[in-house]
Design a protein around this motif. Structure first.
Motif, PDB file in Angstrom:
ATOM      1  N   ARG A  14       0.847  -1.190   0.000  1.00 23.51           N
ATOM      2  CA  ARG A  14       0.000   0.000   0.000  1.00 23.51           C
ATOM      3  C   ARG A  14       0.887   1.245   0.000  1.00 23.51           C
ATOM      4  N   PRO A  15       0.633   2.167  -0.905  1.00 21.67           N
ATOM      5  CA  PRO A  15       1.391   3.415  -0.867  1.00 21.67           C
ATOM      6  C   PRO A  15       1.135   4.158   0.437  1.00 21.67           C
ATOM      7  N   ALA A  16       2.165   4.803   0.939  1.00 22.10           N
ATOM      8  CA  ALA A  16       2.016   5.599   2.147  1.00 22.10           C
ATOM      9  C   ALA A  16       1.245   6.873   1.843  1.00 22.10           C
ATOM     10  N   ASP A  17       0.557   7.373   2.844  1.00 14.69           N
ATOM     11  CA  ASP A  17      -0.092   8.674   2.719  1.00 14.69           C
ATOM     12  C   ASP A  17       0.976   9.729   2.444  1.00 14.69           C
ATOM     13  N   GLY A  18       0.734  10.553   1.446  1.00 11.99           N
ATOM     14  CA  GLY A  18       1.712  11.579   1.095  1.00 11.99           C
ATOM     15  C   GLY A  18       2.009  12.552   2.208  1.00 11.99           C
ATOM     16  N   GLN A  19       1.119  12.629   3.214  1.00 18.37           N
ATOM     17  CA  GLN A  19       1.330  13.520   4.354  1.00 18.37           C
ATOM     18  C   GLN A  19       2.164  12.877   5.458  1.00 18.37           C
ATOM     19  N   HIS A  20       2.409  11.575   5.352  1.00 18.80           N
ATOM     20  CA  HIS A  20       3.245  10.920   6.350  1.00 18.80           C
ATOM     21  C   HIS A  20       4.635  11.558   6.305  1.00 18.80           C
ATOM     22  N   PRO A  21       5.218  11.909   7.455  1.00 18.24           N
ATOM     23  CA  PRO A  21       6.511  12.625   7.446  1.00 18.24           C
ATOM     24  C   PRO A  21       7.601  11.915   6.661  1.00 18.24           C
ATOM     25  N   ALA A  23       7.196   9.690   4.217  1.00 18.56           N
ATOM     26  CA  ALA A  23       6.848   9.658   2.800  1.00 18.56           C
ATOM     27  C   ALA A  23       7.041  11.030   2.155  1.00 18.56           C
ATOM     28  N   SER A  24       6.611  12.079   2.834  1.00 19.94           N
ATOM     29  CA  SER A  24       6.747  13.411   2.256  1.00 19.94           C
ATOM     30  C   SER A  24       8.215  13.800   2.129  1.00 19.94           C
ATOM     31  N   ASN A  30      13.097  13.116  -3.864  1.00 13.26           N
ATOM     32  CA  ASN A  30      12.943  12.721  -5.257  1.00 13.26           C
ATOM     33  C   ASN A  30      12.732  13.934  -6.152  1.00 13.26           C
ATOM     34  N   GLU A  31      11.966  14.915  -5.669  1.00 15.44           N
ATOM     35  CA  GLU A  31      11.734  16.130  -6.439  1.00 15.44           C
ATOM     36  C   GLU A  31      13.053  16.858  -6.685  1.00 15.44           C
ATOM     37  N   ARG A  32      13.889  16.934  -5.664  1.00 16.94           N
ATOM     38  CA  ARG A  32      15.187  17.587  -5.833  1.00 16.94           C
ATOM     39  C   ARG A  32      16.049  16.820  -6.845  1.00 16.94           C
ATOM     40  N   TYR A  33      16.032  15.507  -6.748  1.00 18.19           N
ATOM     41  CA  TYR A  33      16.806  14.683  -7.687  1.00 18.19           C
ATOM     42  C   TYR A  33      16.375  14.955  -9.123  1.00 18.19           C
ATOM     43  N   LEU A  34      15.079  15.012  -9.352  1.00 14.34           N
ATOM     44  CA  LEU A  34      14.579  15.260 -10.710  1.00 14.34           C
ATOM     45  C   LEU A  34      14.963  16.650 -11.196  1.00 14.34           C
ATOM     46  N   ARG A  35      14.717  17.659 -10.359  1.00 12.94           N
ATOM     47  CA  ARG A  35      14.936  19.036 -10.791  1.00 12.94           C
ATOM     48  C   ARG A  35      16.420  19.401 -10.865  1.00 12.94           C
ATOM     49  N   GLU A  36      17.166  19.055  -9.819  1.00  7.63           N
ATOM     50  CA  GLU A  36      18.550  19.526  -9.699  1.00  7.63           C
ATOM     51  C   GLU A  36      19.551  18.662 -10.457  1.00  7.63           C
ATOM     52  N   PHE A  37      19.155  17.468 -10.819  1.00  7.49           N
ATOM     53  CA  PHE A  37      20.084  16.588 -11.529  1.00  7.49           C
ATOM     54  C   PHE A  37      19.533  16.190 -12.895  1.00  7.49           C
ATOM     55  N   ILE A  38      18.467  15.426 -12.905  1.00  8.09           N
ATOM     56  CA  ILE A  38      17.940  14.901 -14.167  1.00  8.09           C
ATOM     57  C   ILE A  38      17.545  16.025 -15.120  1.00  8.09           C
ATOM     58  N   GLU A  39      16.826  17.033 -14.613  1.00  9.74           N
ATOM     59  CA  GLU A  39      16.345  18.100 -15.485  1.00  9.74           C
ATOM     60  C   GLU A  39      17.413  19.167 -15.729  1.00  9.74           C
ATOM     61  N   ASP A  40      18.092  19.609 -14.675  1.00 12.55           N
ATOM     62  CA  ASP A  40      19.078  20.676 -14.841  1.00 12.55           C
ATOM     63  C   ASP A  40      20.199  20.281 -15.796  1.00 12.55           C
ATOM     64  N   LEU A  41      20.591  19.008 -15.786  1.00 18.56           N
ATOM     65  CA  LEU A  41      21.657  18.551 -16.677  1.00 18.56           C
ATOM     66  C   LEU A  41      21.118  17.917 -17.953  1.00 18.56           C
ATOM     67  N   SER A  42      19.791  17.949 -18.114  1.00 22.60           N
ATOM     68  CA  SER A  42      19.140  17.353 -19.303  1.00 22.60           C
ATOM     69  C   SER A  42      19.544  15.896 -19.483  1.00 22.60           C
ATOM     70  N   ILE A  43      19.570  15.150 -18.363  1.00 23.19           N
ATOM     71  CA  ILE A  43      19.906  13.729 -18.425  1.00 23.19           C
ATOM     72  C   ILE A  43      18.859  12.976 -19.233  1.00 23.19           C
ATOM     73  N   CYS A  44      17.589  13.331 -19.046  1.00 30.39           N
ATOM     74  CA  CYS A  44      16.500  12.707 -19.798  1.00 30.39           C
ATOM     75  C   CYS A  44      15.742  13.795 -20.549  1.00 30.39           C
ATOM     76  N   ARG A  58       4.021   9.075  -8.769  1.00 32.11           N
ATOM     77  CA  ARG A  58       4.995   8.801  -7.717  1.00 32.11           C
ATOM     78  C   ARG A  58       4.285   8.270  -6.490  1.00 32.11           C
ATOM     79  N   ALA A  59       4.857   7.240  -5.905  1.00 31.07           N
ATOM     80  CA  ALA A  59       4.307   6.677  -4.677  1.00 31.07           C
ATOM     81  C   ALA A  59       5.455   6.196  -3.807  1.00 31.07           C
ATOM     82  N   VAL A  60       5.284   6.365  -2.500  1.00 32.41           N
ATOM     83  CA  VAL A  60       6.283   5.925  -1.528  1.00 32.41           C
ATOM     84  C   VAL A  60       5.726   4.728  -0.764  1.00 32.41           C
ATOM     85  N   PHE A  61       6.547   3.717  -0.595  1.00 36.49           N
ATOM     86  CA  PHE A  61       6.172   2.512   0.138  1.00 36.49           C
ATOM     87  C   PHE A  61       7.136   2.368   1.304  1.00 36.49           C
TER      88      PHE A  61
END
Length: 216
Positions: A14-21, A23-24, A30-44, A58-61
């Motif tokens: 079951r995915p965790a509630d996004g408000q769980h400390p 999980a959030s 993950n958001e930082r990884y996407l923005r600061e690495f994957i997107e900023d360097l145009s990896i994908c 996106r879901a956290v377990f």
């Protein structure tokens, strides 16, 4: 909790509630990884558009040691949700609470999950499954091996990609393997240009973000 109840817990995913400390915090890493690495360097080439157009699931377990069967069943359940083209299943406790561990057990787990998913689907896959892990090796000798460094996510993560997404961004005269090779080459050049040591340090900082200190 009895052994039987514990096994039932492992079998259900079951995915965790996004408000769980916990999980959030994992989602923010993950958001930082996407923005600061994957997107900023145009990896994908597709990552930013996918996120901004809300095609990213996106879901956290928070479970430790989930079963390949339970994860495969969850992946199968996502197939009808056509608004999502990329999925990220995040497992911050895979090696145990507040533990990361080596990447190899998680990679084996993803392989087993992929096999279970194939058995459940009995046909061409609705998603490709790829392992991401913070302990992926930093080997930048060539694009083929460097792609694992690009997958150094802040938490153990399974990336789901619909095959049609790959087909939509590739050159019509080249196959999927050619596209993967091109992305790996571009990613390696970007990391080298930015400075591999600096990028590795940035990824370590993202990994440590909002993570409880290790207990002695």
């Amino acid at each position: 909790m009895s052994a039987e109840a514990t096994e039932r817990e492992r079998q259900s995913l079951r995915p965790a509630d996004g408000q769980h400390p916990e999980a959030s915090a994992a989602l923010r890493r993950n958001e930082r990884y996407l923005r600061e690495f994957i997107e900023d360097l145009s990896i994908c080439p597709y990552a930013r558009m996918c996120r901004e157009q809300q095609r990213l699931y996106r879901a956290v377990f928070l479970q430790t040691q989930p079963t390949p069967q339970s994860v495969a069943e969850h992946v199968l359940s996502l197939e009808p949700l056509s608004q999502f083209e990329i999925g990220l299943l995040i497992f911050p406790n895979f090696a145990g609470p507040n533990l990361v561990g080596d990447s190899h057990p998680f990679e084996r787990f993803v392989t087993e999950t992929r096999n279970q998913y194939g058995k459940l689907r009995k046909g061409s896959p609705g998603f490709f499954l790829v392992a991401f892990h913070p302990a992926m090796p930093m080997n930048l000798m060539n694009p083929d091996v460097a792609v694992r460094f690009m997958r150094r996510s802040p938490d153990p993560t399974i990336q789901l990609v619909r095959p049609e997404v790959i087909d939509s961004v590739r050159n019509p005269h080249h196959n999927r393997d050619d596209l993967s090779a091109t992305i790996a080459e571009v990613g390696l050049q970007a990391v080298r240009s930015a400075g591999s040591d600096q990028i590795a340090q940035r990824l370590r900082e993202i990994h440590q973000d909002e993570r409880p200190p290790k207990q002695d």
